[in-house]
Structure formats: C-alpha cells, structure tokens
Motif scaffolding. Structure first.
Motif, mmCIF file in Angstrom:
data_model
loop_
_atom_site.group_PDB
_atom_site.id
_atom_site.type_symbol
_atom_site.label_atom_id
_atom_site.label_comp_id
_atom_site.label_asym_id
_atom_site.label_seq_id
_atom_site.Cartn_x
_atom_site.Cartn_y
_atom_site.Cartn_z
ATOM 1 N N VAL A 1 -27.006 -45.887 18.057
ATOM 2 C CA VAL A 1 -27.591 -46.654 16.950
ATOM 3 C C VAL A 1 -28.427 -45.736 16.067
ATOM 4 O O VAL A 1 -28.325 -45.764 14.829
ATOM 5 C CB VAL A 1 -28.447 -47.818 17.502
ATOM 6 N N VAL A 2 -29.275 -44.914 16.693
ATOM 7 C CA VAL A 2 -30.130 -43.991 15.936
ATOM 8 C C VAL A 2 -29.278 -42.999 15.143
ATOM 9 O O VAL A 2 -29.542 -42.725 13.962
ATOM 10 C CB VAL A 2 -31.084 -43.254 16.896
ATOM 11 N N ARG A 3 -28.249 -42.486 15.778
ATOM 12 C CA ARG A 3 -27.420 -41.465 15.128
ATOM 13 C C ARG A 3 -26.674 -42.038 13.922
ATOM 14 O O ARG A 3 -26.600 -41.403 12.860
ATOM 15 C CB ARG A 3 -26.439 -40.888 16.155
ATOM 16 N N ARG A 4 -26.109 -43.237 14.072
ATOM 17 C CA ARG A 4 -25.377 -43.846 12.955
ATOM 18 C C ARG A 4 -26.303 -44.089 11.762
ATOM 19 O O ARG A 4 -25.943 -43.807 10.613
ATOM 20 C CB ARG A 4 -24.729 -45.156 13.397
ATOM 21 N N LEU A 5 -27.485 -44.627 12.032
ATOM 22 C CA LEU A 5 -28.411 -44.920 10.939
ATOM 23 C C LEU A 5 -28.918 -43.637 10.289
ATOM 24 O O LEU A 5 -29.057 -43.560 9.061
ATOM 25 C CB LEU A 5 -29.582 -45.755 11.471
ATOM 26 N N PHE A 6 -29.177 -42.620 11.096
ATOM 27 C CA PHE A 6 -29.649 -41.348 10.536
ATOM 28 C C PHE A 6 -28.591 -40.735 9.613
ATOM 29 O O PHE A 6 -28.909 -40.241 8.531
ATOM 30 C CB PHE A 6 -29.997 -40.379 11.660
ATOM 31 N N HIS A 7 -27.334 -40.763 10.031
ATOM 32 C CA HIS A 7 -26.280 -40.176 9.208
ATOM 33 C C HIS A 7 -26.047 -40.996 7.937
ATOM 34 O O HIS A 7 -25.714 -40.421 6.885
ATOM 35 C CB HIS A 7 -24.996 -40.044 10.013
ATOM 36 N N ALA A 8 -26.206 -42.307 8.009
ATOM 37 C CA ALA A 8 -26.100 -43.117 6.794
ATOM 38 C C ALA A 8 -27.215 -42.757 5.817
ATOM 39 O O ALA A 8 -26.989 -42.654 4.601
ATOM 40 C CB ALA A 8 -26.149 -44.601 7.146
ATOM 41 N N MET A 9 -28.417 -42.558 6.339
ATOM 42 C CA MET A 9 -29.532 -42.152 5.491
ATOM 43 C C MET A 9 -29.305 -40.752 4.935
ATOM 44 O O MET A 9 -29.581 -40.474 3.763
ATOM 45 C CB MET A 9 -30.834 -42.207 6.292
ATOM 46 N N LYS A 10 -28.775 -39.860 5.760
ATOM 47 C CA LYS A 10 -28.524 -38.478 5.338
ATOM 48 C C LYS A 10 -27.506 -38.426 4.211
ATOM 49 O O LYS A 10 -27.648 -37.632 3.266
ATOM 50 C CB LYS A 10 -28.045 -37.661 6.534
ATOM 51 N N ASP A 11 -26.482 -39.265 4.280
ATOM 52 C CA ASP A 11 -25.472 -39.278 3.224
ATOM 53 C C ASP A 11 -26.066 -39.666 1.880
ATOM 54 O O ASP A 11 -25.586 -39.211 0.829
ATOM 55 C CB ASP A 11 -24.338 -40.236 3.594
ATOM 56 N N ALA A 12 -27.094 -40.507 1.889
ATOM 57 C CA ALA A 12 -27.738 -40.903 0.637
ATOM 58 C C ALA A 12 -28.592 -39.799 0.049
ATOM 59 O O ALA A 12 -29.035 -39.900 -1.099
ATOM 60 C CB ALA A 12 -28.603 -42.146 0.870
ATOM 61 N N MET A 13 -28.843 -38.731 0.823
ATOM 62 C CA MET A 13 -29.666 -37.620 0.347
ATOM 63 C C MET A 13 -28.882 -36.327 0.247
ATOM 64 O O MET A 13 -29.455 -35.273 -0.008
ATOM 65 C CB MET A 13 -30.857 -37.408 1.297
ATOM 66 N N ASN A 14 -27.577 -36.385 0.447
ATOM 67 C CA ASN A 14 -26.770 -35.166 0.441
ATOM 68 C C ASN A 14 -26.412 -34.791 -1.001
ATOM 69 O O ASN A 14 -25.650 -35.496 -1.659
ATOM 70 C CB ASN A 14 -25.493 -35.397 1.255
ATOM 71 N N PRO A 15 -26.925 -33.662 -1.523
ATOM 72 C CA PRO A 15 -26.653 -33.317 -2.918
ATOM 73 C C PRO A 15 -25.345 -32.565 -3.123
ATOM 74 O O PRO A 15 -25.105 -32.035 -4.213
ATOM 75 C CB PRO A 15 -27.853 -32.422 -3.275
ATOM 76 N N SER A 16 -24.502 -32.500 -2.106
ATOM 77 C CA SER A 16 -23.239 -31.778 -2.235
ATOM 78 C C SER A 16 -22.135 -32.718 -2.727
ATOM 79 O O SER A 16 -22.026 -33.855 -2.255
ATOM 80 C CB SER A 16 -22.831 -31.178 -0.886
ATOM 81 N N PRO A 17 -21.288 -32.264 -3.642
ATOM 82 C CA PRO A 17 -20.172 -33.107 -4.099
ATOM 83 C C PRO A 17 -18.975 -33.079 -3.162
ATOM 84 O O PRO A 17 -18.004 -33.803 -3.384
ATOM 85 C CB PRO A 17 -19.805 -32.479 -5.451
ATOM 86 N N LEU A 18 -19.020 -32.268 -2.101
ATOM 87 C CA LEU A 18 -17.877 -32.109 -1.209
ATOM 88 C C LEU A 18 -18.060 -32.943 0.052
ATOM 89 O O LEU A 18 -19.179 -33.087 0.546
ATOM 90 C CB LEU A 18 -17.704 -30.630 -0.832
ATOM 91 N N PRO A 19 -16.992 -33.494 0.607
ATOM 92 C CA PRO A 19 -17.096 -34.242 1.865
ATOM 93 C C PRO A 19 -17.497 -33.303 2.991
ATOM 94 O O PRO A 19 -17.017 -32.174 3.068
ATOM 95 C CB PRO A 19 -15.689 -34.817 2.060
ATOM 96 N N PRO A 20 -18.378 -33.758 3.900
ATOM 97 C CA PRO A 20 -18.893 -32.856 4.929
ATOM 98 C C PRO A 20 -17.895 -32.624 6.058
ATOM 99 O O PRO A 20 -16.989 -33.427 6.308
ATOM 100 C CB PRO A 20 -20.134 -33.590 5.444
ATOM 101 N N ASN A 21 -18.087 -31.488 6.722
ATOM 102 C CA ASN A 21 -17.395 -31.168 7.980
ATOM 103 C C ASN A 21 -15.872 -31.226 7.851
ATOM 104 O O ASN A 21 -15.196 -31.972 8.554
ATOM 105 C CB ASN A 21 -17.850 -32.116 9.096
ATOM 106 N N GLY A 22 -15.328 -30.459 6.973
ATOM 107 C CA GLY A 22 -13.881 -30.404 6.813
ATOM 108 C C GLY A 22 -13.463 -29.108 6.152
ATOM 109 O O GLY A 22 -14.266 -28.192 5.978
ATOM 110 N N HIS A 23 -12.200 -29.031 5.807
ATOM 111 C CA HIS A 23 -11.661 -27.876 5.102
ATOM 112 C C HIS A 23 -10.851 -28.373 3.911
ATOM 113 O O HIS A 23 -10.012 -29.262 4.043
ATOM 114 C CB HIS A 23 -10.786 -27.016 6.021
ATOM 115 N N LEU A 24 -11.116 -27.797 2.753
ATOM 116 C CA LEU A 24 -10.399 -28.122 1.536
ATOM 117 C C LEU A 24 -9.865 -26.833 0.930
ATOM 118 O O LEU A 24 -10.425 -25.754 1.132
ATOM 119 C CB LEU A 24 -11.327 -28.800 0.511
ATOM 120 N N SER A 25 -8.796 -26.968 0.176
ATOM 121 C CA SER A 25 -8.357 -25.812 -0.590
ATOM 122 C C SER A 25 -9.380 -25.547 -1.688
ATOM 123 O O SER A 25 -10.118 -26.444 -2.106
ATOM 124 C CB SER A 25 -6.984 -26.073 -1.203
#
Length: 262
Positions: free
Chosen positions: A117-141
């Motif tokens: 529960v704590v982890r899900r809520l923390f990551h939801a909050m973190k996404d609202a503060m992430n200033p990166s335009p790229l999706p996290p934790n992946g690989h893109l060309s």
C-alpha cells in the motif's frame, strides 16, 4: 497457505521488529503539523487519482507524515520499509485511529500487505513530481526519446519540477528538525543548505547504441545541511611543539688506516 518470504527478507524484518520502539505522540503531532503547514497535500492530492468506487487504505497526508518521521530515524533518508513500520506498527493505536490508518497483522505477510500500500501510493505521488518527459524504467530508441521530448508540454514539466522542489524542501526541513531546538537556543545562527546539481542521465545499453535507457533519475541535487554559528568559537588548546633534532653529521666508522707496504 501464505507463501513464505526469502530468508534474507525474513531476517531483515525480524531485525526491524526487534529494534521497534513506539514513537512519542508529541513527535507524531509535530509531524502532522509540519505536513499540514507544507501545503503538499492539496498540491498533490489532485494528481494521485483513486480508482472509482475504491477506498484508498492509506491517505496521502498519512504517507507524508510517515516520510517526515522516517527522516528522524534515518538521518534524512527515505526508506519505504521504515515508513511502513512507522505508520502501521510504531504509532500509538489512538493516533492511528485518529489518522484513519488501518490495522495489519504483525507478521511477515501483514507487513508485506502494508508495504504494498505504501509503495503504490508513494509511486503515484512520485509520478506527479517527475519532471522527465520519458516513461521510467525502460528502453527507447533515440528517435522515440527525441520525439517524446519534443512533444512534451514544457509548462507541465516545469510544474512537476516545482512540486518536486517543494517536496525536496519538505524532506530537507524534516531531516534537520532535530537541530531546531539547538538553533533556537543559540543567539545568532544561520542555517543553510548547500546543493550540488549532479546530472544522472541514462546512457542506454551501449554508449553509442541505438537505444536509450529511461530510468527514473534525471538530475539529483545532493544537499548538505550546515549550520553556521556567528558567536565567537572556542579557543583551541595550544599545540605542544616538539623541538626538531638536527641531523647528525656523518662520520667515518673506521678509525684505522690502511697500512702501506714498502
């Protein structure tokens, strides 16, 4: 039958339970006051959506209280395992009821459920503060990354960065909270935070490869809280100097002369 945890995880939870101590109610009340004064809850609440018809078992305000109290235990670090232990097992039952924090069984499976529960809520909050335009934790060309970066809303990214700055300020203030009483006793004191920007852009699988990694970190600020005291410092004890010995002159070790035969 519930699945057992790996032995190292089980041992870590056992060690955390062995060190567990209730947090004083006055410290929890102080954390609640700091969270309410930070204005983070109304700022982030609209960006942490709830699924329709579902009651969130942990409120955003309570998570921030747990984060604040966690910095007191870890010297400024945020560890979600410690946050879980604080919120569900180290706050008094009366305050947990007041904060509407549900109760979980005090065993490995109960802790893991609360941790999720704590982890899900923390990551939801973190996404609202992430200033990166790229999706996290992946690989893109690199082409895809450039397209996403060019199409991103600059104003939205700037607003996310502002939220991140406010949250960082909140955590930093919590980390130096134990110094507040000391600073209040001193006559003239200034408190500052020295932050060094450190770029941590991902380099992909290969330096010149076609793919680019998109980890969550884009830029960190490494803060160093420091208190500068303006009153005269104490006199240091004089050092005891030792006289240096002069080097001895080299002398011949042999006093006998070599006989000369006639």
């Amino acid at each position: 039958m519930p699945r057992s945890l790996p032995s190292d995880r089980h041992q870590r939870l056992l060690a955390m339970r062995a060190r567990r101590r209730f947090i004083d109610d006055t410290d929890v009340e102080a954390a609640i006051e700091e969270v309410d004064n930070s204005q983070l809850v109304p700022l982030l609440r609209q960006f942490v959506p709830l699924p329709r018809g579902r009651h969130r078992p942990l409120h955003l305000r309570n998570l921030l209280v747990g984060l604040y109290l966690c910095t007191q235990d870890t010297g400024g670090k945020i560890v979600l395992e410690r946050v879980t232990d604080i919120l569900y097992f180290r706050i008094s039952p009366q305050l947990r009821a007041r904060l509407d924090i549900p109760e979980y069984d005090d065993h490995d499976q109960g802790f893991e459920a609360a941790y999720a529960v704590v982890r899900r809520l923390f990551h939801a909050m973190k996404d609202a503060m992430n200033p990166s335009p790229l999706p996290p934790n992946g690989h893109l060309s690199r082409e895809e990354a450039n397209v996403l970066t060019a199409a991103a809303d600059v104003d939205e990214l700037a607003e996310r960065e502002r939220r991140l700055a406010l949250f960082t300020e909140f955590v930093l203030d919590a980390s130096v909270r134990p110094l507040h009483d000391l600073l209040a006793e001193l006559a003239e004191v200034s408190l500052g935070v020295d932050a060094t920007p450190v770029r941590t852009f991902s380099r992909g699988r290969r330096t010149n490869g076609p793919e680019k990694a998109t980890t969550e970190t884009q830029m960190h600020r490494c803060p160093t809280p420091c208190a500068r005291l303006r009153h005269p410092p104490r006199r240091a004890k004089p050092r005891r100097l030792r006289a240096r010995r002069r080097p001895r002159s080299r002398r011949s070790t042999s006093s006998a002369t070599t006989p000369i035969s006639s």
